[in-house]
Design a protein around this motif. Structure first.
Motif, PDB file in Angstrom:
ATOM      1  N   CYS A 230      16.251 -18.764 -16.560  1.00 20.53           N
ATOM      2  CA  CYS A 230      16.408 -18.094 -15.274  1.00 20.53           C
ATOM      3  C   CYS A 230      17.746 -18.513 -14.670  1.00 20.53           C
ATOM      4  CB  CYS A 230      15.275 -18.468 -14.318  1.00 20.53           C
ATOM      5  SG  CYS A 230      13.709 -17.637 -14.661  1.00 20.53           S
ATOM      6  N   PRO A 231      18.247 -17.760 -13.705  1.00 22.09           N
ATOM      7  CA  PRO A 231      19.491 -18.162 -13.049  1.00 22.09           C
ATOM      8  C   PRO A 231      19.341 -19.511 -12.355  1.00 22.09           C
ATOM      9  CG  PRO A 231      18.969 -15.879 -12.545  1.00 22.09           C
ATOM     10  CD  PRO A 231      17.767 -16.454 -13.226  1.00 22.09           C
ATOM     11  N   GLN A 232      20.467 -20.128 -12.035  1.00 26.40           N
ATOM     12  CA  GLN A 232      20.472 -21.411 -11.352  1.00 26.40           C
ATOM     13  C   GLN A 232      19.698 -21.310 -10.030  1.00 26.40           C
ATOM     14  OE1 GLN A 232      24.405 -22.902 -10.656  1.00 26.40           O
ATOM     15  NE2 GLN A 232      23.711 -24.969 -10.150  1.00 26.40           N
ATOM     16  N   ASN A 233      19.013 -22.383  -9.673  1.00 24.94           N
ATOM     17  CA  ASN A 233      18.230 -22.477  -8.433  1.00 24.94           C
ATOM     18  C   ASN A 233      16.998 -21.577  -8.432  1.00 24.94           C
ATOM     19  OD1 ASN A 233      20.086 -24.333  -7.293  1.00 24.94           O
ATOM     20  ND2 ASN A 233      21.397 -22.645  -6.624  1.00 24.94           N
ATOM     21  N   SER A 234      16.533 -21.196  -9.599  1.00 25.34           N
ATOM     22  CA  SER A 234      15.274 -20.474  -9.707  1.00 25.34           C
ATOM     23  C   SER A 234      14.489 -21.047 -10.880  1.00 25.34           C
ATOM     24  CB  SER A 234      15.496 -18.968  -9.880  1.00 25.34           C
ATOM     25  OG  SER A 234      16.160 -18.673 -11.089  1.00 25.34           O
ATOM     26  N   PHE A 235      13.234 -20.668 -10.992  1.00 25.27           N
ATOM     27  CA  PHE A 235      12.373 -21.194 -12.041  1.00 25.27           C
ATOM     28  C   PHE A 235      11.530 -20.057 -12.591  1.00 25.27           C
ATOM     29  CE2 PHE A 235      10.063 -21.444  -8.097  1.00 25.27           C
ATOM     30  CZ  PHE A 235       8.770 -21.094  -8.413  1.00 25.27           C
ATOM     31  N   CYS A 236      11.040 -20.221 -13.823  1.00 18.75           N
ATOM     32  CA  CYS A 236      10.232 -19.195 -14.468  1.00 18.75           C
ATOM     33  C   CYS A 236       8.761 -19.495 -14.232  1.00 18.75           C
ATOM     34  CB  CYS A 236      10.519 -19.157 -15.968  1.00 18.75           C
ATOM     35  SG  CYS A 236       9.638 -17.819 -16.834  1.00 18.75           S
ATOM     36  N   GLU A 237       8.062 -18.503 -13.696  1.00 16.36           N
ATOM     37  CA  GLU A 237       6.623 -18.654 -13.436  1.00 16.36           C
ATOM     38  C   GLU A 237       5.859 -17.617 -14.246  1.00 16.36           C
ATOM     39  OE1 GLU A 237       3.056 -20.103 -11.880  1.00 16.36           O
ATOM     40  OE2 GLU A 237       5.065 -20.959 -11.987  1.00 16.36           O
ATOM     41  N   PHE A 238       4.829 -18.065 -14.948  1.00 18.24           N
ATOM     42  CA  PHE A 238       4.028 -17.187 -15.788  1.00 18.24           C
ATOM     43  C   PHE A 238       2.743 -16.786 -15.063  1.00 18.24           C
ATOM     44  CE2 PHE A 238       6.283 -19.986 -18.784  1.00 18.24           C
ATOM     45  CZ  PHE A 238       6.951 -19.037 -19.543  1.00 18.24           C
ATOM     46  N   THR A 239       2.273 -15.582 -15.363  1.00 20.44           N
ATOM     47  CA  THR A 239       0.972 -15.151 -14.899  1.00 20.44           C
ATOM     48  C   THR A 239       0.411 -14.177 -15.918  1.00 20.44           C
ATOM     49  OG1 THR A 239      -0.271 -14.284 -13.011  1.00 20.44           O
ATOM     50  CG2 THR A 239       1.801 -13.184 -13.546  1.00 20.44           C
ATOM     51  N   ALA A 240      -0.849 -13.842 -15.767  1.00 16.57           N
ATOM     52  CA  ALA A 240      -1.513 -12.883 -16.659  1.00 16.57           C
ATOM     53  C   ALA A 240      -1.309 -13.243 -18.121  1.00 16.57           C
ATOM     54  CB  ALA A 240      -1.010 -11.460 -16.386  1.00 16.57           C
ATOM     55  N   GLU A 241      -1.511 -14.516 -18.455  1.00 13.74           N
ATOM     56  CA  GLU A 241      -1.415 -14.988 -19.838  1.00 13.74           C
ATOM     57  C   GLU A 241      -0.071 -14.633 -20.477  1.00 13.74           C
ATOM     58  OE1 GLU A 241      -4.825 -13.802 -22.060  1.00 13.74           O
ATOM     59  OE2 GLU A 241      -6.163 -15.124 -20.943  1.00 13.74           O
ATOM     60  N   HIS A 242       1.001 -14.930 -19.757  1.00 10.08           N
ATOM     61  CA  HIS A 242       2.378 -14.719 -20.218  1.00 10.08           C
ATOM     62  C   HIS A 242       2.759 -13.251 -20.338  1.00 10.08           C
ATOM     63  CE1 HIS A 242       2.716 -19.041 -21.639  1.00 10.08           C
ATOM     64  NE2 HIS A 242       3.799 -18.860 -20.915  1.00 10.08           N
ATOM     65  N   ILE A 243       1.863 -12.324 -19.934  1.00 17.15           N
ATOM     66  CA  ILE A 243       2.254 -10.919 -19.899  1.00 17.15           C
ATOM     67  C   ILE A 243       3.358 -10.731 -18.859  1.00 17.15           C
ATOM     68  CG2 ILE A 243       1.464  -8.578 -19.350  1.00 17.15           C
ATOM     69  CD1 ILE A 243       0.479  -9.650 -22.018  1.00 17.15           C
TER      70      ILE A 243
ATOM     71  N   GLN B 210       0.809  -1.218   0.000  1.00 23.05           N
ATOM     72  CA  GLN B 210       0.000   0.000   0.000  1.00 23.05           C
ATOM     73  C   GLN B 210       0.842   1.268   0.000  1.00 23.05           C
ATOM     74  OE1 GLN B 210      -2.628  -0.502   3.379  1.00 23.05           O
ATOM     75  NE2 GLN B 210      -4.081  -1.725   2.210  1.00 23.05           N
ATOM     76  N   THR B 211       2.110   1.164   0.377  1.00 21.14           N
ATOM     77  CA  THR B 211       3.001   2.334   0.326  1.00 21.14           C
ATOM     78  C   THR B 211       3.698   2.450  -1.016  1.00 21.14           C
ATOM     79  OG1 THR B 211       5.002   1.231   1.170  1.00 21.14           O
ATOM     80  CG2 THR B 211       3.388   2.008   2.808  1.00 21.14           C
ATOM     81  N   LEU B 212       3.342   1.560  -1.954  1.00 25.23           N
ATOM     82  CA  LEU B 212       3.895   1.541  -3.318  1.00 25.23           C
ATOM     83  C   LEU B 212       5.343   1.054  -3.355  1.00 25.23           C
ATOM     84  CD1 LEU B 212       2.388   4.887  -4.711  1.00 25.23           C
ATOM     85  CD2 LEU B 212       1.438   2.573  -4.809  1.00 25.23           C
ATOM     86  N   HIS B 213       5.757   0.348  -2.307  1.00 27.15           N
ATOM     87  CA  HIS B 213       7.093  -0.239  -2.264  1.00 27.15           C
ATOM     88  C   HIS B 213       6.989  -1.754  -2.447  1.00 27.15           C
ATOM     89  CE1 HIS B 213       7.954   3.659  -0.378  1.00 27.15           C
ATOM     90  NE2 HIS B 213       9.198   3.468  -0.784  1.00 27.15           N
ATOM     91  N   GLY B 214       8.021  -2.333  -3.043  1.00 25.88           N
ATOM     92  CA  GLY B 214       8.064  -3.774  -3.266  1.00 25.88           C
ATOM     93  C   GLY B 214       9.486  -4.253  -3.382  1.00 25.88           C
ATOM     94  N   THR B 215       9.680  -5.336  -4.128  1.00 26.71           N
ATOM     95  CA  THR B 215      10.995  -5.941  -4.323  1.00 26.71           C
ATOM     96  C   THR B 215      11.214  -6.184  -5.804  1.00 26.71           C
ATOM     97  OG1 THR B 215      10.833  -7.062  -2.180  1.00 26.71           O
ATOM     98  CG2 THR B 215      12.476  -7.885  -3.723  1.00 26.71           C
ATOM     99  N   CYS B 216      12.397  -5.844  -6.294  1.00 23.17           N
ATOM    100  CA  CYS B 216      12.726  -6.101  -7.698  1.00 23.17           C
ATOM    101  C   CYS B 216      12.867  -7.599  -7.938  1.00 23.17           C
ATOM    102  CB  CYS B 216      14.039  -5.420  -8.081  1.00 23.17           C
ATOM    103  SG  CYS B 216      13.999  -3.615  -8.090  1.00 23.17           S
ATOM    104  N   LEU B 217      12.179  -8.105  -8.967  1.00 22.38           N
ATOM    105  CA  LEU B 217      12.320  -9.497  -9.378  1.00 22.38           C
ATOM    106  C   LEU B 217      12.768  -9.554 -10.830  1.00 22.38           C
ATOM    107  CD1 LEU B 217       9.274 -11.417  -7.845  1.00 22.38           C
ATOM    108  CD2 LEU B 217      11.582 -11.176  -6.951  1.00 22.38           C
ATOM    109  N   ARG B 218      13.599 -10.534 -11.132  1.00 26.75           N
ATOM    110  CA  ARG B 218      14.117 -10.705 -12.482  1.00 26.75           C
ATOM    111  C   ARG B 218      13.038 -11.253 -13.409  1.00 26.75           C
ATOM    112  NH1 ARG B 218      19.371 -11.293 -13.750  1.00 26.75           N
ATOM    113  NH2 ARG B 218      19.862 -11.879 -11.591  1.00 26.75           N
ATOM    114  N   GLN B 219      12.949 -10.679 -14.622  1.00 23.32           N
ATOM    115  CA  GLN B 219      12.077 -11.236 -15.641  1.00 23.32           C
ATOM    116  C   GLN B 219      12.790 -12.381 -16.354  1.00 23.32           C
ATOM    117  OE1 GLN B 219      11.494  -6.991 -17.044  1.00 23.32           O
ATOM    118  NE2 GLN B 219       9.554  -7.877 -17.740  1.00 23.32           N
ATOM    119  N   CYS B 220      12.025 -13.370 -16.777  1.00 20.54           N
ATOM    120  CA  CYS B 220      12.605 -14.510 -17.478  1.00 20.54           C
ATOM    121  C   CYS B 220      13.165 -14.064 -18.828  1.00 20.54           C
ATOM    122  CB  CYS B 220      11.554 -15.587 -17.706  1.00 20.54           C
ATOM    123  SG  CYS B 220      10.692 -16.116 -16.212  1.00 20.54           S
ATOM    124  N   ALA B 221      14.257 -14.674 -19.224  1.00 17.92           N
ATOM    125  CA  ALA B 221      14.824 -14.468 -20.559  1.00 17.92           C
ATOM    126  C   ALA B 221      14.455 -15.673 -21.429  1.00 17.92           C
ATOM    127  CB  ALA B 221      16.332 -14.281 -20.463  1.00 17.92           C
ATOM    128  N   GLY B 222      15.060 -15.770 -22.590  1.00 15.90           N
ATOM    129  CA  GLY B 222      14.778 -16.882 -23.492  1.00 15.90           C
ATOM    130  C   GLY B 222      13.514 -16.671 -24.282  1.00 15.90           C
TER     131      GLY B 222
END
Length: 240
Positions: free
Chosen positions: A107-120, A88-100
């Motif tokens: 994605c980097p090692q030890n992470s996985f790519c998760e899709f939402t909003a119809e791959h948007i 609600q304070t408009l603050h969050g955390t930066c997350l890496r977008q998937c490449a490829g």
């Protein structure tokens, strides 16, 4: 936090920020801009991509600021990252977008790519531990439906969210608990409510709050993609 690849075109009115559709996997925006998801109707649901000006250099894991809200596509994360879990304070955390590509995300090692909003949106995520609830800032560690992954999400439980409390959404229970069907949970739950908060439990050392419950395995132990540690994770509920 699933779909087919989109075709990406340049809108007729040219190169102003927000008028160029783009491929967030390829990050194909002009220099000084990045490809981000946004709500092109001014709402809160991401439904398109655009090129937005880069206004910061926040790396994945860094705190971030989204001055116009999460779905506006404006934040101070670097190219290839977006501001996620915006509060609600408009603050969050930066997350890496998937490449490829959508078919072969990277994605980097030890992470996985998760899709939402119809791959948007396609984000590189790391698993959390639902028994340890090791998410930063009091966030919740919850399972992603139909997968063998857990992710950190904002805690929306407010004053409720304890064991046997009613819940309507997955993020409406306190850390360490999950919202399940009250008829499957316990006779201590209100059967008229959409859901009931119940704790995750450890099959090898089960502890549950209600006498009519057992620690029931969350996953099919025969699943070939199931990490070994996940075979010990359960939820407190009426045994089948």
């Amino acid at each position: 936090v699933s779909t087919t690849a989109e075709d990406f075109i340049i809108a007729p009115d040219g190169g102003l920020s927000g008028t160029i559709k783009c491929d967030h996997f390829a990050q194909d925006c002009p220099p000084g801009q990045k490809c981000v998801p946004w709500a092109d109707d001014g709402g809160i649901n991401w439904n398109a991509t655009k090129c937005a000006d880069v206004t910061g250099d926040g790396a994945p894991g860094d705190p971030c600021f989204a001055p116009e809200g999460a779905a506006a596509g404006i934040d101070d994360c670097a190219v290839g990252s977006i501001c996620w879990n915006v509060d609600q304070t408009l603050h969050g955390t930066c997350l890496r977008q998937c490449a490829g590509t959508p078919e072969a995300p990277i994605c980097p090692q030890n992470s996985f790519c998760e899709f939402t909003a119809e791959h948007i949106i396609a984000l590189c995520l790391t698993d959390c531990d639902p028994l340890q609830q090791d998410c930063p800032g009091g966030d919740l560690c919850l399972p992603i439906p139909d997968t063998s992954h857990f992710i950190c999400v904002l805690d929306a439980s407010g004053d409720l969210g304890q064991a046997n409390d009613p819940c309507e959404f997955a993020d409406a229970c306190d850390p360490g608990l999950v919202c399940i069907d009250p008829l499957d949970a316990s006779s201590a739950c209100d059967p008229r409510s959409p859901g009931c908060c119940q704790p995750f439990c450890q099959l090898s050392d089960p502890t549950c709050p209600n006498p009519d419950q057992q620690c029931v395995a969350l996953f099919d132990p025969m699943r070939p993609d199931l990490p070994p540690d996940y075979k010990d994770i359960g939820t407190c509920r009426i045994p089948p």
